[in-house]
Structure formats: structure tokens, C-alpha cells
Design an enzyme around this catalytic site. Structure first.
Site, PDB file in Angstrom:
ATOM      1  N   ASP A 335       0.764  -1.043   0.213  1.00 54.16           N
ATOM      2  CA  ASP A 335       0.065   0.081   0.122  1.00 54.16           C
ATOM      3  C   ASP A 335       0.837   1.156  -0.092  1.00 54.16           C
ATOM      4  O   ASP A 335       2.191   1.039   0.466  1.00 54.16           O
ATOM      5  CB  ASP A 335      -0.857   0.076   1.155  1.00 54.16           C
ATOM      6  CG  ASP A 335      -2.144   0.861   1.178  1.00 54.16           C
ATOM      7  OD1 ASP A 335      -2.159   1.718  -0.036  1.00 54.16           O
ATOM      8  OD2 ASP A 335      -3.275   0.500   1.922  1.00 54.16           O
ATOM      9  N   HIS A 336       0.236   2.320  -0.400  1.00 53.22           N
ATOM     10  CA  HIS A 336       1.107   3.663  -0.406  1.00 53.22           C
ATOM     11  C   HIS A 336       0.699   4.031   1.253  1.00 53.22           C
ATOM     12  O   HIS A 336      -0.241   3.880   1.524  1.00 53.22           O
ATOM     13  CB  HIS A 336       0.557   4.792  -1.260  1.00 53.22           C
ATOM     14  CG  HIS A 336       0.874   4.240  -2.751  1.00 53.22           C
ATOM     15  ND1 HIS A 336      -0.088   4.516  -3.675  1.00 53.22           N
ATOM     16  CD2 HIS A 336       1.696   3.930  -3.203  1.00 53.22           C
ATOM     17  CE1 HIS A 336       0.093   4.045  -4.843  1.00 53.22           C
ATOM     18  NE2 HIS A 336       1.649   3.480  -4.751  1.00 53.22           N
ATOM     19  N   TYR A 528      -5.452   3.622   0.947  1.00 55.34           N
ATOM     20  CA  TYR A 528      -6.458   3.099   0.309  1.00 55.34           C
ATOM     21  C   TYR A 528      -5.979   2.506  -0.940  1.00 55.34           C
ATOM     22  O   TYR A 528      -6.735   2.344  -1.981  1.00 55.34           O
ATOM     23  CB  TYR A 528      -7.593   3.953  -0.006  1.00 55.34           C
ATOM     24  CG  TYR A 528      -8.266   4.585   1.105  1.00 55.34           C
ATOM     25  CD1 TYR A 528      -7.745   4.251   2.520  1.00 55.34           C
ATOM     26  CD2 TYR A 528      -9.391   5.443   0.989  1.00 55.34           C
ATOM     27  CE1 TYR A 528      -8.561   4.902   3.547  1.00 55.34           C
ATOM     28  CE2 TYR A 528     -10.241   6.146   2.076  1.00 55.34           C
ATOM     29  CZ  TYR A 528      -9.412   5.505   3.399  1.00 55.34           C
ATOM     30  OH  TYR A 528     -10.266   6.349   4.440  1.00 55.34           O
ATOM     31  N   HIS A 529      -4.987   2.082  -1.212  1.00 55.60           N
ATOM     32  CA  HIS A 529      -4.475   1.393  -2.467  1.00 55.60           C
ATOM     33  C   HIS A 529      -3.834   0.073  -2.568  1.00 55.60           C
ATOM     34  O   HIS A 529      -2.682  -0.289  -2.817  1.00 55.60           O
ATOM     35  CB  HIS A 529      -3.083   2.474  -3.358  1.00 55.60           C
ATOM     36  CG  HIS A 529      -3.791   3.702  -3.567  1.00 55.60           C
ATOM     37  ND1 HIS A 529      -2.867   4.884  -3.777  1.00 55.60           N
ATOM     38  CD2 HIS A 529      -4.917   4.278  -3.875  1.00 55.60           C
ATOM     39  CE1 HIS A 529      -3.734   5.991  -4.086  1.00 55.60           C
ATOM     40  NE2 HIS A 529      -4.717   5.318  -4.500  1.00 55.60           N
ATOM     41  N   SER A 530      -4.513  -0.739  -1.555  1.00 56.84           N
ATOM     42  CA  SER A 530      -3.720  -1.996  -1.201  1.00 56.84           C
ATOM     43  C   SER A 530      -3.572  -2.934  -2.529  1.00 56.84           C
ATOM     44  O   SER A 530      -4.620  -2.851  -3.510  1.00 56.84           O
ATOM     45  CB  SER A 530      -4.794  -2.673  -0.382  1.00 56.84           C
ATOM     46  OG  SER A 530      -5.117  -1.859   0.677  1.00 56.84           O
TER      47      SER A 530
END
Length: 596
Positions: A335-336, A528-530
């Protein structure tokens, strides 16, 4: 001659009729698309109607010989008309339109967040996260996809392989990009310029002072500053649910079932035969003649595999789940990581709160699909710590810049005392904000089952900032933002960082390295970039779950296509690459059929 009253009536009708007809027409798309009539078997059963699943279902249904079932746990995209309004995006984070996922409490991180947990929500609605995200269209770096080939052995997934699918999915609406060899026209997903205030030009001028020029970050070179490219068509969110499914209408060979919760994959002798699901309170089963395709996202897809007996042997044995296939499901969670900072300005030329008040902004949006209700972020940038690496490797840091104070605690999840200090005092302030995003953290996490109950959220250990290099890199990103704020372009607006002078880090000198490290430990969040929980790799790669054909290794008739198959997280927002991967995968399935 018309009376004043008649003129008034005509004016009111001119506003009301387009508004009503616009929403009525859109509403029919979602309502007419779905069905409760589920047959006993289909050629393809797709689990998850999100950014990937909607694409795959629509493309497979183009062949009238395919019988396709799409199962979505959430509702359709017209159940709340505000889903289609870009500026309303963050309203849906705390609702039933999102899976309410949170990380575990982790030592030394998330110190200022409620329960010391970061929110990790995903869309739970047709269109998935593309229906509730911030509409940012970012493909990632060409180096990302080329690394999928060179580092992970995923032949056929390089940038040159994926570019045609980025273009196939795209309907670019930005005049300067229509002739670009990197952009496509006529595809389902509209890509438009972001709404701009007068602050936008200051953002780009500040970037130039830092040595970065305006660029098309989805073109030849990602590095630089740019207006944000948005998945928006005439002011309406361009989600995969609306564009790929809704606008195509109900098809006789595609059944879309909403409010349908898949609990387990039926696997016999390493062959996936179908799935069990719950709908209207009843447990049911549907058979897949060809493939079960998991497109439930980077958290739900590994959860469903684990519940079905596919995953790490030790973890499944601990839960008394019969092992079907020992694979590293959920062993890598990418993730980020981001820190969101604000800076006060002394001019009311941005997206100040009063711009959203009154009747005119609503009329402007209803009649013309324009104005502040189309706005979220205005500018973005992609930057390198070492500028000699520009166009030689992926960028390190992304900025998402807005001319409004970001104080929505449904996203940030600050605890009450920190929210009172950093948000409540400044909600109506003239401000600019930045989401400072570390694009390639060294730390990775895991997804594990909490129990054998499919309704229990999985255990999400992010391990964010577990590697000290990530703290140093995020600190370097904050220093870039300080440089940005100190430029003449931003100082012309009176930009001032003192709004971040937090008492909970007051033991350190404001803006010292120790102060910013303290802030990182308190307010850094998952972005929220999983990705990568069922990562793709070559067949002899023991760390991967699927092969380059997106088949679960050692299994028949079981495929995965969503962000979970990314070998590692891409350089930027993940929705666009998920759509491109789904487009390519759909073509792969069609090619398989032709070869039979």
C-alpha cells in the site's frame, strides 16, 4: 407578453426538469441492470462487481455464447445519486457503500488515530472503489509494469503490453491530449481535466520553481506537475459499474446479482466448480462450467481463498480449515503511505467552503455538469529524491494538491484530541492541502483470517513504516512540500505551514526532523491503494499465488483479476491500472475460447 410569474415558472422549470430527468435516467440504469433470477450454472462466475469485475463481466458478455454471472456484495450504483457527484466522494467512506476495513493496532505507528488504526476501506457497490474514490486517473510509471516482467517474470504484462488496454478503456476529453499516442478515445471511461481555481496556476508555477515542468503524467514521462486527470464525464463520475455495465443495459447472457455475499469456493480435486453465496438470507450454490474468477479486491479475494482452503498451511491448520493448496495467499500486502498537511493562505481564491453553499452551485452542476461539485483535487506531481533518476526509474513521491482545507475525519480517522487541534480550528480557513504519498514503501504487510466466519473482517497488519527507510523517505517528501510552500508562487498567496504546529509533538522544535518524524508516527495513514495479496509471478516463484495467466497455481478453473495480483504497488492511484489489467485479462479469456 409573458408576466413576471410566467417568466419565473419557466426559469424554475428550466432548472428542475433537467435535474429531475438527469437523475431519473441515471437511476433506471442501475435498477434495470440487476436481477434476482440466478440460474444453477454459468460459464463464468465472477465474484465482485468492482473496478475489475464490472469490466470482465461486460467484456465476456460481448460474446453471446458466454453465460456470465456477476456477484456483488453491495448495492447498485444508483441507490444514492450522490455517488455520481465527484465532490461527494468522501461522504461514502463511513457508509454501507464501503467495506469498513481497519488495520490492526501496530506498535509505534498510527499513534494519533482512533484505536491507533488506519482506515483501509474499499468500495462495496457495483463499480467498487471506482464508484466512491476521488476520481484520480493515474496509470503509474512505465517502469512499474516493465519491472513486472524483468523482476517477477510476468511475461506479457510490460508497459508496451498494457498501453493498448489503457487506451482501449479510455475516452479522453482533454483537448490537448486527444492527439496523443498515449491516450485513447471512445472507450468506456471518460478522462477529463480537473476543476480549477485560480490557485491551480500557483501550484504549477511553484513546481517550475522547484525544477519540475508541466507534464502529462500518463504520457511519455510521469515526472512533473500537472492538473489532475479525472474519471469524470460531463460532471458525472465515470465508474466501471456505470460505464461498462449500466450504459450497456441488461444483457440476456449476463446476470448481475447485488447484495450477494460469497462465502466459499467449492473446490474438488484442485478444480474450482462454483461458489456458495448468501442472498435474501438464504445460502445457495452456483456452478461455473469454465472459470470462477475472483475480482473481490486486495482484501476480500485473499480472504475468500483462505476460507476455501487455499493459503499458507500453518495459518489454515491453526483455524482447522482443511488445506487444499499451500500457497502464500495474503503474505504480501502493499500500500502507499501518506501524510496529509495543510497550509494557510491569505486569499479566498480556492475551493473555500462558501463556494459550495447556496442554490447556484447546484444549478450549475445540474444543468451543465460543471462547477465546484465536480472538484476534488486540482493538481498532482510525481517527483524523485534524486533528479538524476528522472526517466530512469519510478518516481518516489506523489503530491495530490487541493485549494481547500482537508479536514474530513472520516478519511483521516484522527482521535478526538488531534482532530480538535488539527481540524476543528481550521475548517473554514483559506488553505491549500497536500497528500504526500510515498509511492514505494519498503514495508509490506499481511492479510490473515480472524476466524472461519466469512462475515468477520480479516486481520490487516500493514507494517507501515516498519522499515526505517520509509520514515526517512516520507520525511524527505515533507521537506519537498516545505520547499514547495517556500516558492515565490506560493508565498504570493501567503502560504504558511504554522497550521501544523501540533502540541502533541511540541517536545521537538517545529519543522525539525524530530518534529516531522513525530508527526509521521501520529498521523501517517494507509492510502487505500492495497495490492499484491495474491501476487502474480512466474510458475516457479514460490512467493506468488497466480501465474501470468492469472490462474491460481496448481488449481484448475480458478482465476483472480484485481489489484491483489499486482506484483507490487504501482506509482500512483491504482484504479486505472486495475481497469487496464481487467481489459487485458478479458481479452486473454476470449483468446482461450477461440483456440479451443
Amino acid at each position: 407578453m409573458l408576466s413576471k410569474n410566467n417568466v419565473l415558472v419557466i426559469l424554475v422549470l428550466s432548472v428542475v426538469y433537467p435535474l429531475v430527468s438527469r437523475y431519473i435516467n441515471k437511476s433506471s440504469l442501475g435498477e434495470l441492470l440487476v436481477t434476482d433470477d440466478i440460474k444453477n450454472e454459468y460459464d463464468y462466475v465472477i465474484v465482485g462487481g468492482g473496478s475489475a469485475g464490472s469490466v470482465i463481466a461486460a467484456r465476456l458478455a460481448e460474446d453471446a455464447n458466454n453465460r456470465v454471472l456477476l456477484l456483488e456484495a453491495g448495492n447498485h450504483f444508483d441507490i444514492d445519486q450522490n455517488i455520481h457527484v465527484p465532490a461527494k466522494a468522501f461522504n461514502f467512506v463511513p457508509t454501507d457503500f464501503a467495506w469498513q476495513f481497519k488495520s490492526e493496532t501496530e506498535d509505534g505507528r498510527f499513534q494519533g488515530l482512533k484505536e491507533k488504526k488506519t482506515i483501509m476501506n474499499k468500495g462495496k457497490v457495483l463499480g467498487g472503489s471506482s464508484s466512491i474514490n476521488a476520481c484520480t486517473y493515474a496509470r503509474g510509471s512505465s517502469f512499474d509494469f516493465n519491472k513486472w516482467v524483468t523482476k517477477y517474470g510476468c511475461e506479457g504484462w510490460g508497459y508496451a503490453d498494457l498501453l493498448p488496454y489503457f487506451k482501449k478503456a479510455e475516452d479522453v476529453k482533454i483537448p490537448d491530449l486527444k492527439a496523443s499516442e498515449y491516450h485513447g478515445s471512445g472507450g468506456p471511461i471518460a478522462v477529463s481535466d480537473s476543476y480549477q481555481t485560480r490557485v491551480w496556476r500557483h501550484f504549477l508555477d511553484a513546481g517550475k520553481e522547484m525544477g519540475y515542468y508541466e507534464t502529462d503524467y500518463n504520457g511519455a514521462s510521469q515526472t512533473g506537475f500537472s492538473r489532475v486527470q479525472m474519471t469524470v464525464r460531463n460532471g458525472v463520475r465515470s465508474s466501471t459499474g456505470l460505464e461498462y455495465l449500466g450504459k450497456q443495459g441488461k444483457k440476456s447472457n449476463l446476470d448481475v446479482s447485488i447484495n450477494t455475499f460469497v462465502t466459499k469456493i467449492k473446490i474438488e480435486k484442485n478444480v474450482a466448480n462454483g461458489v456458495y453465496f448468501i442472498k435474501h438470507g438464504r445460502k445457495r450454490y452456483v456452478k461455473a462450467r469454465r472459470d470462477v474468477i475472483l475480482s473481490a479486491g486486495a482484501i476480500n479475494s485473499p480472504q475468500l481463498l483462505l476460507l476455501s482452503g487455499v493459503g499458507p498451511r500453518k495459518h489454515l491448520e491453526d483455524l482447522d480449515i482443511p488445506l487444499i493448496k499451500d500457497l502464500p495467499v495474503g503474505q504480501r500486502l502493499d500500500d502507499h503511505v501518506s501524510v496529509i498537511l495543510n497550509a494557510k493562505i491569505n486569499q479566498s481564491i480556492g475551493l473555500v467552503p462558501e463556494n459550495f453553499r447556496g442554490l447556484w452551485p447546484r444549478i450549475q452542476y445540474a444543468l451543465f455538469g460543471s462547477g465546484v461539485y465536480t472538484a476534488i483535487t486540482e493538481a498532482t506531481s510525481f517527483m524523485h529524491f534524486d533528479k538524476s533518476k528522472v526517466d530512469k526509474k519510478c518516481p518516489d513521491i506523489q503530491f495530490l494538491l487541493s485549494s481547500i482545507f482537508i479536514g474530513n475525519n472520516d478519511i483521516l480517522n484522527y482521535n478526538d484530541s488531534i482532530a480538535a487541534e488539527l481540524i476543528d480550528h481550521y475548517k473554514d480557513a483559506y488553505a491549500v492541502s497536500v497528500m504526500i504519498i510515498l509511492l514505494h514503501p519498503k514495508s509490506t504487510g499481511t492479510v490473515r483470517l480472524q476466524s472461519t466466519d466469512p462475515f468477520d473482517s480479516p486481520i490487516l497488519d500493514t507494517n507501515i513504516l516498519n522499515d526505517r527507510r520509509d520514515v526517512a523517505d516520507l520525511l524527505a517528501g515533507i521537506r519537498m512540500f516545505e520547499e514547495f510552500i517556500s516558492t515565490q508562487a506560493m508565498q504570493e498567496l501567503g502560504a504558511d505551514l504554522s497550521i501544523n504546529k501540533a502540541s502533541f509533538c511540541a517536545q521537538h522544535e517545529f519543522r525539525s526532523d524530530d518534529f516531522w518524524r513525530c508527526m509521521i508516527r501520529h498521523i501517517a495513514i494507509s492510502f487505500y491503494h492495497s495490492t499484491s495479496t495474491c501476487k502474480m509471478g512466474k510458475k516457479d516463484d514460490m512467493t506468488s499465488v497466480v501465474d501470468p495467466d492469472l490462474r491460481v497455481k496448481g488449481m484448475k478453473n480458478l482465476r483472480i483479476c484485481d489489484a491483489s495480483v499486482f506484483p507490487e504497488v504501482t506509482s500512483g492511484n491504482t484504479n486505472a491500472p486495475v481497469i487496464a489489467v481487467a481489459e487485458k485479462f478479458a481479452d486473454m479469456l476470449k483468446s482461450e475460447l477461440r483456440q479451443e
